[in-house]
Motif scaffolding. Structure first.
Motif, PDB file in Angstrom:
ATOM      1  N   VAL A   1       0.843  -1.205   0.000  1.00 37.65           N
ATOM      2  CA  VAL A   1       0.000   0.000   0.000  1.00 37.65           C
ATOM      3  C   VAL A   1       0.876   1.252   0.000  1.00 37.65           C
ATOM      4  O   VAL A   1       0.616   2.215  -0.736  1.00 37.65           O
ATOM      5  N   LEU A   2       1.928   1.252   0.809  1.00 36.96           N
ATOM      6  CA  LEU A   2       2.824   2.412   0.867  1.00 36.96           C
ATOM      7  C   LEU A   2       3.535   2.622  -0.463  1.00 36.96           C
ATOM      8  O   LEU A   2       3.757   3.760  -0.891  1.00 36.96           O
ATOM      9  N   LYS A   3       3.878   1.535  -1.143  1.00 39.86           N
ATOM     10  CA  LYS A   3       4.503   1.668  -2.470  1.00 39.86           C
ATOM     11  C   LYS A   3       3.541   2.329  -3.438  1.00 39.86           C
ATOM     12  O   LYS A   3       3.915   3.247  -4.185  1.00 39.86           O
ATOM     13  N   MET A   4       2.298   1.893  -3.432  1.00 34.62           N
ATOM     14  CA  MET A   4       1.305   2.464  -4.339  1.00 34.62           C
ATOM     15  C   MET A   4       1.022   3.927  -4.013  1.00 34.62           C
ATOM     16  O   MET A   4       0.626   4.698  -4.876  1.00 34.62           O
ATOM     17  N   ALA A   5       1.241   4.313  -2.748  1.00 32.46           N
ATOM     18  CA  ALA A   5       1.024   5.701  -2.337  1.00 32.46           C
ATOM     19  C   ALA A   5       2.258   6.564  -2.581  1.00 32.46           C
ATOM     20  O   ALA A   5       2.227   7.768  -2.296  1.00 32.46           O
ATOM     21  N   GLY A   6       3.333   5.974  -3.090  1.00 30.48           N
ATOM     22  CA  GLY A   6       4.540   6.745  -3.374  1.00 30.48           C
ATOM     23  C   GLY A   6       5.463   6.911  -2.179  1.00 30.48           C
ATOM     24  O   GLY A   6       6.461   7.631  -2.272  1.00 30.48           O
ATOM     25  N   GLU A   7       5.161   6.234  -1.072  1.00 27.49           N
ATOM     26  CA  GLU A   7       6.018   6.318   0.123  1.00 27.49           C
ATOM     27  C   GLU A   7       7.095   5.238   0.011  1.00 27.49           C
ATOM     28  O   GLU A   7       7.055   4.209   0.694  1.00 27.49           O
TER      29      GLU A   7
END
Length: 479
Positions: A181-187
């Protein structure tokens, strides 16, 4: 604690999934062992159960050959609990069991409905959610949101779960989902921390080690370290430790895209660029041989083919991506640019606006629509699009200068466009285009390309705008 899903999204999810009642009716009656199973199994078995139609399958707690986990048994369990819940629709245990069983059947919309009903009843009865005793509920609801791509709600569930259960038995799966999820959010940095932790976590997991390595490689790719990402993808492809086919296919797909990205590097000769694109196409074709329905791979193929000037093949690949039901706004933007190149301007406008219906913040689509309107001397619509391109994509000096020129010299620019031989047909206004039939209508009636052109748009100012924006008209997907 509130979890939401849009009404439109919920309606799409609730489309028919076959006659479950008929499936349950033809299944044999539950044995004592099967009844015990449907009474006790919960979300912790999700991902570890391989559900078959009729043949027996194995759950982690059952011996091989046991028929408790056949699809018919789970369906009968759902039918049983639905009957019980009709007589007692406020019974927490009954509602929660329906959520678990539907999750194991991978019927995520029905599981979501049951879990949300359980949450509502639980809060009415207890006032607040006990994160420790409700771990199976939080895990199940988090998985449902994850599969339905409601990632923010999934993140909330999993974070709450770890707060109350730091040593949760499926911790590795939870950490993986949070990292994704964090990858998809750019984090990217936070995502890397969670994925590395998942890689080292010893708890039971349905996530193969190679899948974690794939996402770590993708983080390197997104961060611009293409050499490292390329090496890691190759390691996955060459691995011999039973790498799942979908993971191997994903690594091949991303290898293809890395080569295409390298082909666009500044300073490379035309020969080097061509070599990178040919290698990229070879990897993507290998990927499609393993996963022919991978919409992202078809989209990447269309991008590479378009860069080579193979417009018709690129169009076919992009249509394949869209026909697979992928809600990828970049694919629609690509279709629009291909139509634009072939001077099918009305079709281009429809495709661009389909991209914006999926993602209203896609700066490249706003820029392309603006250029299309400017090319047709519809200056007010063009200015509106350019304004949105800056709002969504950030400051752009080249585009700001162009907007100022349009505002003060619109008559002269229109005359210049007319003298250049640009098209004179009038396009639908921007407000009308944005409320036109949806992407589903265009997908079913998508017109073929006409003509034999294989060159990019010739207007110099359009190329300058694209260069100034940092976009190339067809933005890459994440993979």
């Amino acid at each position: 604690m509130v979890f939401e899903v849009s009404s439109e999204f919920a309606l799409e999810c609730m489309e028919s999934r076959g006659s479950r009642r008929m499936e349950a009716a033809v299944a044999s009656s539950l044995t004592e062992e099967q009844r015990h199973y449907v009474d006790t199994v919960d979300s912790l078995s999700a991902g570890n159960l391989r559900i078959g139609e009729d043949s027996p399958n194995v759950a982690s707690s059952l011996s091989e050959g046991d028929s408790c986990t056949s699809r018919g048994v789970l369906l009968q369990g759902v039918a049983l609990y639905e009957r019980l819940a009709r007589d007692n629709d406020r019974n927490l245990d009954l509602v929660l069991r329906l959520g678990h069983l539907n999750l194991l059947l991978e019927d995520y919309p029905r599981a979501l409905s049951a879990y949300q009903r359980y949450l509502h009843l639980y809060l009415l009865e207890h006032g607040d959610l006990d994160k420790t005793s409700c771990k199976a509920f939080l895990f199940g609801l988090g998985l449902v949101y994850f599969h339905l791509r409601n990632l923010s709600s999934s993140y909330t569930c999993f974070s709450k779960l770890l707060e109350g259960n730091p040593r949760f038995v499926r911790r590795r799966d939870v950490i993986y989902c949070i990292g994704y999820v964090l990858k998809m959010a750019g984090e990217l940095l936070k995502s890397r921390r969670y994925l590395l932790e998942a890689l080292q976590d010893p708890t039971k997991s349905s996530v193969h080690r190679s899948e974690l390595l794939f996402h770590l490689a993708h983080l390197d790719e997104l961060g611009g370290d293409l050499t490292k990402a390329h090496s890691q993808y190759l390691d996955i492809v060459r691995a011999t430790d039973n790498v799942p086919a979908n993971v191997r296919a994903g690594a091949l797909r991303q290898l293809g895209w890395v080569h295409h990205t390298l082909s666009r590097s500044k300073g490379g000769s035309e020969q080097v660029q061509n070599e990178h694109n040919e290698v990229g196409l070879r990897y993507i074709r290998q990927s499609l041989s393993l996963a022919k329905n991978d919409a992202q791979a078809w989209y990447y193929m269309s991008r590479i083919l378009a860069s080579q000037g193979n417009v018709r093949e690129a169009f076919h690949a992009c249509r394949q991506s869209i026909s697979l039901g992928d809600l990828n706004p970049n694919a629609w933007c690509s279709i629009g640019l291909l139509y634009h190149q072939q001077k099918q301007y009305q079709d281009a406008l429809q495709a661009y606006t389909c991209a914006l219906q999926i993602n209203p913040d896609l700066a490249a689509a706003w820029l392309n629509v603006g250029m299309l309107y400017e090319q047709h001397s519809q200056i007010n619509d063009a200015l509106s699009c350019y304004h949105r391109a800056i709002e969504t994509g950030g400051p752009n000096d080249t585009l700001l200068q162009r907007m100022e020129l349009l505002q003060h010299n619109s008559v002269a620019i229109s005359a210049q466009v007319m003298m250049s031989g640009a098209p004179m047909e009038h396009l639908r206004s921007l407000p009308s285009a944005l409320t036109a039939p949806t992407k589903h209508h265009l997908q079913s009636s998508m017109r073929p390309l006409v003509g034999n052109q294989s060159v990019l748009l010739q207007a110099n100012y359009q190329q300058q705008l694209l260069a100034g924006s940092g976009a190339n008209g067809m933005m890459p997907g994440a993979g």
